[in-house]
Design an enzyme around this catalytic site. Structure first.
Site, short mmCIF file in Angstrom:
data_model
loop_
_atom_site.label_atom_id
_atom_site.label_comp_id
_atom_site.label_asym_id
_atom_site.label_seq_id
_atom_site.Cartn_x
_atom_site.Cartn_y
_atom_site.Cartn_z
CB SER A 163 2.12 43.95 -38.07
OG SER A 163 3.58 44.83 -37.12
CG ASP A 224 8.91 45.80 -37.12
OD1 ASP A 224 9.67 46.54 -36.62
OD2 ASP A 224 8.39 46.00 -36.39
#
Lengths: 411, 411
Positions: A163, A224
């Site tokens: 993602s 991330d």
């Protein structure tokens, strides 16, 4: 020179090298970029006033299409402010915009609604796109329409940052196409970048990718998107991120056990243990944090594996991967929340491709999928329309990153 | 009532429940007595002026025999002082006596030297006997000779405290036979004994057993003889021992993997790791110590197992035992130094003897030997000559402890 008519953006996935679970308790974790496992988005300029989003890897075989005019620009205060390079303030999340986009997202499928249904994951992917587009649209500089094609090497929901790499590609492509940042000149990768300040294009990309992550995850940690943006390795302690300066590119075999992860359940399990035996669990977490501070030693992989097992987040599938790789004197540990999921095996320099093939086939015979990958490589990179890229070539390519030697890197 | 003409002494082996390796670094360890695995020594009075020692379990099929008059009593200062109940001083070790005994030990085999050689282990066992006899001999009260028969359920060198249970039996029998302590009256076991002070027969036994352990091991920790003497469970921190008050008797399956232990090598391995990564190993040891403070929780067995593995002292044989027992939802950990050796499996109350039989046979099929045992039972106990004990019965018996219900316990 005329302005570009297409951009191909690439951003890496991430793995946690050390510190999973400990990070939840304020200890340091280290994540690295997955050089060989990336998401790619091709942005093509169009003049039809339409936004077209193609998500074949998420199971949508027909595009979602929205008229640019249908977006709720009134919910966005001032684009100029949001992309102000000198602002040191974190971007506020625009809840109202997201709410307004909910019904619009579904309209994108209107033409095809008898043929394809769009599920939760696809809706979220579309929301991210529209959220960023609406926030960043600038009448003066924007394209009058675009076709966006997404593909990825990364399995979704495997803890490999799929993602975030999607978010970073989207943010980068939209910041470029909507005129907020220039195409970089540098062909040199640089993963030793400072994260402080907001003055660089890279920092702007990271800020908007973090917004996108909020659309997807609610409360993401930010690690991330930082890894997908900057590449290299990033340390994370109590919300503070730092680039790990001088991190050496490490070669790993990454094995997906396909035992589905349930991060929430694993995190909850450790919490129960922590609450029951703080005098035992706290030192274990401290020992795990110790790894993050000396992550380049092979034997620490084993120590970390056993410490995670002591917290109850091991799984027999992970042990199987360890056994197979140990037969070749290789060391493995789970990466991410555990209880299945992915396993990292450090590849020594002297290991032959023959041996790797043997290991991969032994792993495959147990139903596991494994990838050779490098950790700590480049972050987001871009190719502009000075290079011809055929859409078909893009969509069918197995190894986009290596196909082109003209990737440019932000600063 | 005439004074006894024989004594049968029994003392338990020990297992470390929690804290192995950590104890080397000043952390707390807990050891418990092995109720079903004991050493037994039968002392028979004789009038021939000879000391006869029978060690069939150590491979000596003929007795070692010494004239009482051959012992170097001049090297012993004052027995009365050494056994003074009011002395709070630790007994000094008599190096000179041990040195003097070296050649005498070998003389015990003189009559049989063409038939049997006596190896290092047998020599040490004989030295302990003569060291204690010479130290404790008291012309006024002693027997004029004795035949001593030793047998044991305990494998030698498996980390189960066989030497300490031998030492405790020897010290007890000699203190009784040589008139230093009386036979106890109590048939009630009592493992909740205070170790402080030196005023009780039990404390005197423990002090002399510790001397015996010094003959065997050079620098013993003292925990093994404390467990064999007092029974129950004993905590050990930086040389300080404490009885674990209220320790519940726990039922275990004890599996000897027969992978030979090398305690010194395992301890050295952890030391190397500690010196290299103190910031990682120290918290691991702290977590292990945490177990010692809440040792009655099943899940801690798994945590401790993995923490020991993180220190590199695991072994595939231990993992095999864990797998087999896990199939019956039982939890196992190594006990002792690791790298093979013994594994403890906690037996739940609801597990059937049928299931235990199945587990034992699965373990046996891998070459492992397992024993059902209780941890935390009685320490040293004695039967005097008011009960008839046939020597043959004693030597051939498989379950001496349960054969007699008349064991008496010291205070």
């Amino acid at each position: 020179m005329s302005s570009p008519t297409h951009y191909l953006i690439s951003a890496p996935g991430k793995v946690i090298l050390f510190g999973e679970h400990a990070v939840v308790y304020g200890k340091t974790a280290i994540a690295g970029s997955l050089d060989g496992l990336r998401t790619y988005i091709l942005f093509e300029k169009s003049d039809d006033g339409l936004l077209e989003l193609n998500l074949p890897k998420l199971g949508l075989h027909l595009p979602l299409i929205w008229p640019i005019s249908a977006l709720p620009y009134s919910k966005v205060a001032a684009v100029s402010k949001a992309t102000d390079n000198n602002s040191s303030q974190e971007l506020a999340f625009n809840e109202e915009l997201l709410k307004e986009l909910k019904p619009i997202v579904l309209d994108g499928n209107a033409k095809n609604k008898d043929i394809q249904e769009i599920n939760e994951l696809q809706q979220v992917a579309a929301s991210v796109f529209l959220y960023l587009y609406t926030s960043l649209e600038d009448k003066q500089n924007s394209w009058c329409g675009m076709k966006v094609h997404v593909t990825s090497d990364l399995p979704v929901g495997a803890g490999l940052g799929s993602s975030a790499s999607y978010s970073v590609c989207l943010a980068t492509g939209l910041l470029l196409a909507l005129g907020h940042i220039p195409v970089p000149n540098s062909n040199e990768g640089n993963t030793d970048t400072s994260f402080s300040g907001y003055s660089s294009p890279m920092n702007l990309i990271n800020r908007w990718a973090f917004q996108a992550e909020k659309v997807i995850h609610g409360i993401p940690s930010g690690i991330d998107n930082a890894v997908a943006t900057y590449g290299g390795a990033v340390s994370f302690t109590k919300g503070e991120m730092e680039n790990v300066i001088g991190f050496q590119l490490l070669r790993f075999l990454l094995t997906n056990t396909k035992i589905s992860r349930d991060t929430r359940a694993q995190v909850a399990k450790v919490r129960v243990l922590y609450d029951k035996y703080p005098h035992i669990v706290d030192p274990i977490l401290e020992a795990i944090e110790g790894m993050s501070l000396s992550f380049n030693e092979i034997e620490l992989i084993d120590i970390n594996h056993y410490l995670l097992n002591s917290l109850g987040v091991g799984h027999s599938s992970i042990d199987r991967v360890r056994e197979i790789t140990a037969q070749h004197s290789l060391h493995s540990k789970l990466t991410g929340a555990g209880g299945g999921g992915c396993v990292l095996t450090l590849l020594r320099d002297d290991i032959t491709s023959d041996e790797i093939t043997k290991i991969k086939s032994a792993l495959a015979s147990l139903g596991f999928e494994s990838f050779e990958t490098q950790v700590g490589g480049n972050g987001v990179s871009v190719i502009d329309s000075s290079v011809t890229i055929s859409k078909q070539e893009f969509l069918s390519s197995e190894n986009i990153q290596q196909k082109f030697s003209v990737w440019k890197h932000f600063t």
